[in-house]
Write a protein that holds these residues in place. Structure first.
Motif, short mmCIF file in Angstrom:
data_model
loop_
_atom_site.label_atom_id
_atom_site.label_comp_id
_atom_site.label_asym_id
_atom_site.label_seq_id
_atom_site.Cartn_x
_atom_site.Cartn_y
_atom_site.Cartn_z
N ASP A 22 -33.81 0.08 -88.34
CA ASP A 22 -34.95 -0.34 -89.15
C ASP A 22 -34.78 0.07 -90.61
OD1 ASP A 22 -36.26 -1.57 -87.14
OD2 ASP A 22 -37.53 0.13 -86.61
N LYS A 36 -29.25 -15.01 -81.35
CA LYS A 36 -30.49 -15.51 -81.95
C LYS A 36 -31.68 -15.35 -81.03
CE LYS A 36 -27.96 -16.97 -85.37
NZ LYS A 36 -27.89 -16.15 -86.61
N GLU A 96 -34.42 -12.66 -79.01
CA GLU A 96 -35.05 -11.37 -78.79
C GLU A 96 -34.49 -10.26 -79.68
OE1 GLU A 96 -37.83 -10.45 -77.19
OE2 GLU A 96 -38.07 -12.60 -77.06
N LEU A 97 -34.13 -9.10 -79.10
CA LEU A 97 -33.74 -7.94 -79.88
C LEU A 97 -32.54 -8.22 -80.79
CD1 LEU A 97 -34.12 -4.95 -80.56
CD2 LEU A 97 -32.68 -4.40 -78.59
N CYS A 98 -31.57 -8.97 -80.29
CA CYS A 98 -30.39 -9.27 -81.11
C CYS A 98 -30.80 -10.00 -82.39
CB CYS A 98 -29.40 -10.12 -80.32
SG CYS A 98 -28.57 -9.22 -78.99
N ALA A 99 -31.76 -10.91 -82.28
CA ALA A 99 -32.21 -11.64 -83.46
C ALA A 99 -32.91 -10.71 -84.44
CB ALA A 99 -33.15 -12.77 -83.04
N SER A 100 -33.71 -9.77 -83.94
CA SER A 100 -34.45 -8.87 -84.83
C SER A 100 -33.52 -7.87 -85.52
CB SER A 100 -35.53 -8.13 -84.04
OG SER A 100 -34.95 -7.26 -83.06
N LEU A 101 -32.43 -7.50 -84.88
CA LEU A 101 -31.49 -6.56 -85.49
C LEU A 101 -30.61 -7.23 -86.55
CD1 LEU A 101 -30.32 -4.54 -82.36
CD2 LEU A 101 -31.90 -3.81 -84.14
N ASN A 102 -30.48 -8.57 -86.46
CA ASN A 102 -29.70 -9.33 -87.44
C ASN A 102 -28.26 -8.82 -87.54
OD1 ASN A 102 -29.43 -11.44 -89.32
ND2 ASN A 102 -29.80 -10.06 -91.03
#
Length: 225
Positions: A223, A41, A43-49
């Motif tokens: 993306d 949850k 940085e990048l891990c959160a944005s990649l879901n």
């Protein structure tokens, strides 16, 4: 908000991780505190879901641990790419990060990706300084335990963390047993993962190349998902 998150991570790091830090080394063996110290949850891990990594026990596998004292590991969720961010630790330029990992590849695209992220001491914002890939190349690639070794680039900062992504198109077996951060100039024998067991890790040394272009391609692909 980020400052509060950092404070929580620092607290957990200081009280839960079996480690030594500062002028000595940082080490983590997945023997305790996993759910509090690793998160999907952030940085990048959160944005990649993507699904988080899971904690596992060697007693449930047919794979022997790389060290007699090791009982736990983390692994991507079966059939999924997985992402996680570690606890905060000192980011010293020129230090070496070593990750003990297991790979039983089924495709040349199976890979681990390690992203080194610093926390700016003035703004509290994270910024990425290095991206390293461990992949089964050249193909065919033998299954087994390996040590991915890579330096911390960029200026030294008081805090930073390691993001780890892994996965493959055909559900390869991938594990991480432990990692350590060896300060520049320190002999690795002073940064043992398990002090009571002097048996060396049965792992191959592998210096992962820095692959910023591959990261950009990876993000572009995700993306579109």
């Amino acid at each position: 908000m980020l400052y509060k998150i950092n404070s929580v991570f620092i607290f957990l790091f200081l009280y839960l991780v079996p480690f030594t830090a500062g002028e000595t080394c940082v080490r983590y063996t997945f023997e305790q505190g996993f759910d509090e110290l690793f998160s999907d949850k952030f940085e990048l891990c959160a944005s990649l879901n993507l699904p988080p990594w899971e904690l596992g026990q060697y007693r449930t596998l047919g794979i022997p641990a790389p060290n007699a004292q090791s009982t736990s590991f983390m692994a991507p969720q079966p059939g999924n790419e997985s992402c996680t961010s570690s606890f905060l630790f000192p980011m010293q330029r020129g230090a070496t990060i070593e990750v003990t990992l297991y790979l039983d590849p089924v495709h040349s695209l199976d890979e681990f990706m390690f992203l080194i992220t610093h926390i700016d001491p003035r703004s509290g914002l994270p910024w990425m300084s290095g991206v390293y890939i461990f992949s089964p190349s050249p193909w065919p690639f033998p299954s087994g335990w390996y040590t991915a070794s890579f330096p911390i680039p960029g200026p030294s900062t008081p805090e930073g963390f390691l993001m780890v992504w892994a996965g493959g198109p055909r559900n390869p077996r991938m594990l991480i047993d432990s990692f350590r951060v060896i300060p520049p100039g320190m002999d690795e024998s002073f940064c043992r993962l398990y002090e009571g067991n002097m048996r060396p890790l049965p792992a191959l040394k592998y210096r992962a190349p820095e692959t910023i272009p591959k990261l950009k391609s990876f993000l572009k692909i995700n993306d579109k998902l």
